[in-house]
Design a protein around this motif. Structure first.
Motif: not given
Ligand code: FDA
Length: 383
Positions: A293-295, A303-309, A267-271
């Motif tokens: 998963f970043r949490h 990365p601050r602009d993408r996150s994996v869900i 997803v195109p967000t850091g959180d």
């Protein structure tokens, strides 16, 4: 075959047996694994586009109160101080889990004290206290009352089992914890954390020995495989951690499992959701929960602009699916007893792990049971 032991399955159980047999008992061990990686279901890897560590077979959090298991795991990895917390979305609201004083006060729009909240739950649970608790719904209401059950348990459970809780056996739940404090730590074990440099590095260190060889992509039950049941059993000792019914060619029937499907998204967000796991209580939402998963590793420079869900969907497993949770129906238990009899007659083969025993095991339990298998092997060698 120039080895003393063949271990089938490179999950946490198989790897623990291999490591201990090699380093404690001085055995030469061959581990055969059907998949192309070690680690079994606790396997993790860096998602290539973002570098975020993902758990490919569902979220894995290490926790234990068993001091010897904790000491054993710490030989191969350090753990972060991650503390797991889970939230649940119902309609447009997010509540903390397990059900605790914050959940109850948010749900009732009140500010009850611990004893007031306990009395509130007791009053509502009294409805079925002495009545018929023959199905999951009635049992749950007898434990926490109808309001909390309908809000937080019914929809999620129906999705988890693809069945109305009225049609599920009461035995599916033994208890529904309610905390009358604001503590929403998910686990209450003495030790908890995530391996500092990931699960796979932990597992690689376990088998970093001249006496352990790993053969990936080798299905032990496929006659075409280099190392298989037919050219191994009877010639060398075997620890088998694959599915029990498959070992016997499902001769007395198939044991049933539930599986999970994961819908992965970058997803195109850091959180995306502000926490690692959000469950979804509403039946109208088809998935059970969303994992971000970043949490799991707030200490890492992601990365601050993408996150994996990953969104998690539950369904009954077909024979070709990954078996995740044993269904454990009355029929399963009957079949299991017959496989256990067959397993006892199989000389030189030790059945272990969650698949080989048809039991849900947390990671610390898988390690503990592997250590017991090693003790048995050690005892046989000294006789
Ligand atoms: P595991 O399944 O990991 O390993 C068995 C291995 O044998 C697999 O690699 C398989 O490919 C291989 N195999 C099977 N048949 C074979 C054959 N014929 N030939 C060769 N290889 C074969 N625990 C916990 O402590 N905290 C958590 O947060 C979670 N979370 C979690 C989420 C989900 C969705 C599930 C299903 C489970 C968990 N767990 C967990 C439990 C954890 O996954 C479990 O404790 C370990 O996987 C158990 O390790 P095993 O070695 O027993 O099995």
């Amino acid at each position: 075959m120039n080895v003393d032991l063949v271990v089938v399955g490179a999950g946490l159980c198989g790897l623990t047996v291999a490591e201990r047999c090699a380093n404690r008992l001085g055995m030469r061990v061959l581990v055969v694994e059907a998949r192309r990686h070690i680690g079994g279901n606790a396997y993790s890897e860096l998602e290539p586009e973002t570098g975020i560590e993902v758990h490919r077979y569902g979220a894995h959090l290490f926790h234990t109160s068993n001091e010897s298991v904790w000491a054993y795991a710490n030989r191969f990895t350090r753990f972060t101080d991650y503390v797991h917390r889970v939230y649940i979305r119902r309609g447009d609201e997010i509540f903390p889990l397990p059900i605790n004083l914050a959940t109850i006060n948010q749900f009732t729009r009140s500010a009850m004290s611990p004893s007031e909240a306990a009395a509130w739950v007791r009053d509502r649970a009294a409805q079925y206290r002495d009545g018929d608790v023959g199905n999951l719904e009635r049992k749950a209401i007898s434990l926490i009352g109808r309001d909390l059950y309908e809000a937080f348990v019914r929809g999620y459970t129906a999705k988890q089992w693809e069945a109305d809780p009225m049609d599920l056996p009461a035995a599916v739940i033994t208890r529904l914890p309610v905390r009358y404090t604001y503590d929403n730590r998910y686990f209450s074990d003495t030790h908890e954390g995530l391996p500092v440099d990931g699960y796979t590095r932990w597992f690689e260190r376990m088998i970093d020995s001249d006496r352990v060889e790993i053969l990936l992509g080798n299905d032990f039950l496929d006659r075409q495989s280099a190392v298989n049941k037919h050219n191994t059993v009877g010639r060398v000792e075997v620890v088998y951690t694959g599915p029990l019914d498959r070992y016997f060619d499902r001769a007395v029937g198939g044991l049933t499992w539930r599986t999970l499907d994961f819908a992965w998204e970058i997803v195109p967000t850091g959180d995306y959701q502000g926490t690692a796991v959000i469950n979804y209580a509403d039946r109208s939402v088809p998935f059970l929960r969303t994992i971000e998963f970043r949490h799991f590793h707030p200490e890492r420079d992601y990365p601050r602009d993408r996150s994996v869900i990953a969104r998690e969907y539950s369904r009954l497993a077909r024979p070709e699916d990954e078996p995740y949770y044993p269904v454990n129906s009355t029929m399963d238990r009957r079949i299991l007893r017959r496989y256990r009899d067959l397993a006892r007659q199989e000389t030189g083969v030790h059945f272990g792990g969650r698949l080989g025993t048809y039991r849900y095991l947390d990671m610390h339990m898988a390690i503990a049971s592997a250590l017991r298998v090693v003790d048995r092997l050690a005892a046989r060698r000294t006789v």
